[in-house]
Design a protein around this motif. Structure first.
Motif, PDB file in Angstrom:
ATOM      1  N   GLU A  76      24.616 -26.182  -6.813  1.00 45.66           N
ATOM      2  CA  GLU A  76      25.995 -26.679  -6.831  1.00 45.66           C
ATOM      3  C   GLU A  76      26.781 -26.208  -5.618  1.00 45.66           C
ATOM      4  OE1 GLU A  76      28.114 -26.024 -10.468  1.00 45.66           O
ATOM      5  OE2 GLU A  76      26.334 -26.482 -11.669  1.00 45.66           O
ATOM      6  N   ARG A  77      26.479 -24.971  -5.176  1.00 46.37           N
ATOM      7  CA  ARG A  77      27.184 -24.372  -4.033  1.00 46.37           C
ATOM      8  C   ARG A  77      26.165 -23.763  -3.078  1.00 46.37           C
ATOM      9  NH1 ARG A  77      32.492 -21.805  -4.991  1.00 46.37           N
ATOM     10  NH2 ARG A  77      31.495 -20.008  -4.091  1.00 46.37           N
ATOM     11  N   VAL A  78      26.346 -24.049  -1.790  1.00 49.74           N
ATOM     12  CA  VAL A  78      25.449 -23.520  -0.768  1.00 49.74           C
ATOM     13  C   VAL A  78      26.273 -22.750   0.258  1.00 49.74           C
ATOM     14  CG1 VAL A  78      23.878 -24.123   1.116  1.00 49.74           C
ATOM     15  CG2 VAL A  78      23.713 -25.318  -1.070  1.00 49.74           C
ATOM     16  N   LEU A  79      25.868 -21.530   0.509  1.00 50.73           N
ATOM     17  CA  LEU A  79      26.481 -20.714   1.553  1.00 50.73           C
ATOM     18  C   LEU A  79      25.832 -21.102   2.875  1.00 50.73           C
ATOM     19  CD1 LEU A  79      28.340 -18.275   2.290  1.00 50.73           C
ATOM     20  CD2 LEU A  79      26.322 -16.840   1.981  1.00 50.73           C
ATOM     21  N   VAL A  80      26.647 -21.523   3.837  1.00 55.07           N
ATOM     22  CA  VAL A  80      26.150 -21.940   5.145  1.00 55.07           C
ATOM     23  C   VAL A  80      26.565 -20.889   6.164  1.00 55.07           C
ATOM     24  CG1 VAL A  80      26.168 -23.756   6.900  1.00 55.07           C
ATOM     25  CG2 VAL A  80      26.341 -24.362   4.465  1.00 55.07           C
ATOM     26  N   PRO A 117      31.080 -18.079   5.024  1.00 47.13           N
ATOM     27  CA  PRO A 117      31.588 -16.704   5.060  1.00 47.13           C
ATOM     28  C   PRO A 117      32.665 -16.589   6.128  1.00 47.13           C
ATOM     29  CG  PRO A 117      29.477 -16.822   6.181  1.00 47.13           C
ATOM     30  CD  PRO A 117      29.736 -18.184   5.588  1.00 47.13           C
ATOM     31  N   THR A 118      33.666 -15.783   5.865  1.00 45.57           N
ATOM     32  CA  THR A 118      34.734 -15.620   6.845  1.00 45.57           C
ATOM     33  C   THR A 118      34.432 -14.497   7.831  1.00 45.57           C
ATOM     34  OG1 THR A 118      35.923 -14.220   5.287  1.00 45.57           O
ATOM     35  CG2 THR A 118      36.532 -16.542   5.370  1.00 45.57           C
ATOM     36  N   ASN A 119      33.853 -13.430   7.352  1.00 41.77           N
ATOM     37  CA  ASN A 119      33.615 -12.274   8.214  1.00 41.77           C
ATOM     38  C   ASN A 119      32.196 -11.756   8.112  1.00 41.77           C
ATOM     39  OD1 ASN A 119      36.284 -12.164   9.148  1.00 41.77           O
ATOM     40  ND2 ASN A 119      36.918 -11.107   7.294  1.00 41.77           N
ATOM     41  N   GLY A 120      31.237 -12.614   7.907  1.00 38.39           N
ATOM     42  CA  GLY A 120      29.861 -12.153   7.781  1.00 38.39           C
ATOM     43  C   GLY A 120      29.600 -11.567   6.414  1.00 38.39           C
ATOM     44  N   ALA A 177      34.045  -9.114   0.725  1.00 37.42           N
ATOM     45  CA  ALA A 177      34.847 -10.324   0.513  1.00 37.42           C
ATOM     46  C   ALA A 177      33.942 -11.534   0.339  1.00 37.42           C
ATOM     47  CB  ALA A 177      35.802 -10.538   1.682  1.00 37.42           C
ATOM     48  N   THR A 178      32.854 -11.586   1.099  1.00 37.67           N
ATOM     49  CA  THR A 178      31.904 -12.686   0.975  1.00 37.67           C
ATOM     50  C   THR A 178      31.246 -12.662  -0.395  1.00 37.67           C
ATOM     51  OG1 THR A 178      31.471 -12.566   3.351  1.00 37.67           O
ATOM     52  CG2 THR A 178      29.897 -13.788   2.025  1.00 37.67           C
TER      53      THR A 178
END
Length: 123
Positions: free
Chosen positions: A4-8, A33-36, A40-41
């Motif tokens: 459903e969700r993929v981290l690119v 991801p915003t900062n690697g 937070a990621t």
């Protein structure tokens, strides 16, 4: 099974946008991801798979390790312009890197969908 969700994890903005468009076309939400790899990621929620750029295959473990720690159950698709294309080469490299699949850049929409297990999308 289609995630459903993929981290690119891709440094190239144009490729990120293209991959996001391809994923959205088949009902998959692309997350970036915003900062690697950081805490937070990790709070992004459930991730069904990770598509990650590997700039240097000999040093792939350094790139993969933090993501494996944050999302230990997510299948990883490693992409690199330094991978040789071809099924046998892909399978061998995936085994060496301990990832689910590899994609030689530039890859097509069809190759991305196949790597993610999206059925019936061979455009």
């Amino acid at each position: 099974m289609k995630p459903e969700r993929v981290l690119v994890v891709e440094p190239d903005a144009l490729l990120r946008a293209l991959v996001a468009e391809w994923l959205e076309q088949v009902g998959i939400h692309a997350v970036f991801p915003t900062n690697g790899p950081c805490e937070a990621t990790a709070k992004l929620g459930s991730i069904g798979a990770i598509v990650i750029d590997i700039p240097s295959p000999p040093r792939a473990d350094l790139a993969l390790q933090p993501w494996r720690r944050l999302f230990p159950n997510a299948p990883i698709i490693a992409a690199s312009a330094r991978f040789a294309a071809g099924r046998d080469a892909d399978d061998a490299m995936a085994g060496r890197l301990a990832v689910t699949k590899v994609l030689a850049k530039p890859y097509s929409r069809r190759e991305l969908y196949a790597a993610l297990g999206v059925p019936g999308h061979g455009r």
